[in-house]
Design an enzyme around this catalytic site. Sequence first.
Site, PDB file in Angstrom:
ATOM      1  N   THR A   1       0.822  -1.218   0.000  1.00 38.82           N
ATOM      2  CA  THR A   1       0.000   0.000   0.000  1.00 38.82           C
ATOM      3  C   THR A   1       0.855   1.267   0.000  1.00 38.82           C
ATOM      4  O   THR A   1       0.361   2.346   0.289  1.00 38.82           O
ATOM      5  CB  THR A   1      -0.930   0.015   1.224  1.00 38.82           C
ATOM      6  OG1 THR A   1      -0.139  -0.122   2.421  1.00 38.82           O
ATOM      7  CG2 THR A   1      -1.950  -1.118   1.164  1.00 38.82           C
TER       8      THR A   1
ATOM      9  N   GLY B   1       2.362   4.477  -1.148  1.00 37.91           N
ATOM     10  CA  GLY B   1       1.995   5.457  -2.168  1.00 37.91           C
ATOM     11  C   GLY B   1       0.511   5.647  -2.368  1.00 37.91           C
ATOM     12  O   GLY B   1       0.103   6.354  -3.295  1.00 37.91           O
ATOM     13  N   THR B   2      -0.314   5.061  -1.513  1.00 32.76           N
ATOM     14  CA  THR B   2      -1.760   5.198  -1.707  1.00 32.76           C
ATOM     15  C   THR B   2      -2.211   6.651  -1.610  1.00 32.76           C
ATOM     16  O   THR B   2      -3.056   7.103  -2.377  1.00 32.76           O
ATOM     17  CB  THR B   2      -2.543   4.351  -0.691  1.00 32.76           C
ATOM     18  OG1 THR B   2      -2.051   4.634   0.627  1.00 32.76           O
ATOM     19  CG2 THR B   2      -2.390   2.871  -0.976  1.00 32.76           C
ATOM     20  N   GLY B   3      -1.651   7.396  -0.642  1.00 36.70           N
ATOM     21  CA  GLY B   3      -2.056   8.800  -0.474  1.00 36.70           C
ATOM     22  C   GLY B   3      -1.657   9.663  -1.649  1.00 36.70           C
ATOM     23  O   GLY B   3      -2.455  10.463  -2.156  1.00 36.70           O
ATOM     24  N   CYS B   4      -0.405   9.513  -2.096  1.00 32.52           N
ATOM     25  CA  CYS B   4       0.063  10.260  -3.269  1.00 32.52           C
ATOM     26  C   CYS B   4      -0.779   9.928  -4.486  1.00 32.52           C
ATOM     27  O   CYS B   4      -1.190  10.805  -5.250  1.00 32.52           O
ATOM     28  CB  CYS B   4       1.527   9.926  -3.561  1.00 32.52           C
ATOM     29  SG  CYS B   4       2.681  10.250  -2.226  1.00 32.52           S
TER      30      CYS B   4
END
Length: 284
Positions: A228, A230-233
């Site tokens: 998971t 890099g989910t926010g980016c």
Amino acid sequence: MEQKTKFKGRVLIVAGSDSGGGAGIQGDLKTVTALGGYAATAITALTAQNTLGVFGIHEVPDDFIAQQMRLVLDDIGADAIKTGMLQKASVIETVADVLEDYPNIPLILDPVMVAKGGAPLLQPEAREALVKRLIPRALLVTPNVPEAELLAGGDNPMIRLSGYPIKTVADMHKIGETLMGLGPQAVLMKGGHLKSEHVTDILIERSAESLKYQITEFSGSRIPSRHTHGTGCTLASAIAVSIAQGMELKPAVTRARAYVQEAIRTAPGLGKGHGPLNHNIVNQ
């Protein structure tokens, strides 16, 4: 005859790089490209990292960050701007100063503060600059639970006694409305850090018709995975390119969440720690 590839939606990404390729500038570029947009960048920092953590940060000089931004905006232009890692107060001030000259470009602000592995990516004294200079300028701010706690004052023990930290979806609603008081047009509270079978995100928007906020809950089953990173980016960039392509905020969030969910579901399984997503998803 010269052939031209058609891109719809120009996004300037102002963020740090990720040598592992899963988050930051690299993840943002992949996301915007996969969703049919054109991505340009202004790099704020170089990080030495992999799926196990961040092991080094090399800062880019403030004036060079501003130069990157202005050269792109004055030539290529942008239909949306997405910010990620802005590691210190002077960087935030620099970015805010540039954005003052381009007031009509929507800003999607991902308040990157801590890496997936726990490494701090925002100096503590920079939070005040973020709150005063960039959040009021934003069309949308996309904090996860730890970021929302910090932005709303969750590092203050006295404030924690009055309702922090965030433990429930109801807490997310309350803190989301607190963050709206900082001046953005909308806040997307991301609930992935809460321990539950479902992941609930909450979009809070200003309403033109009333003093009340428009609130939309998005919920989906949690995909069991350690991949998971890099989910926010990725989510913020998917929203940014959707806005750049002319979508309204709610359908842009819906599209971005679907893209991220599929990217997690089909993650390539790389690395020994928090692995990257599969950004190579088209036709979303």
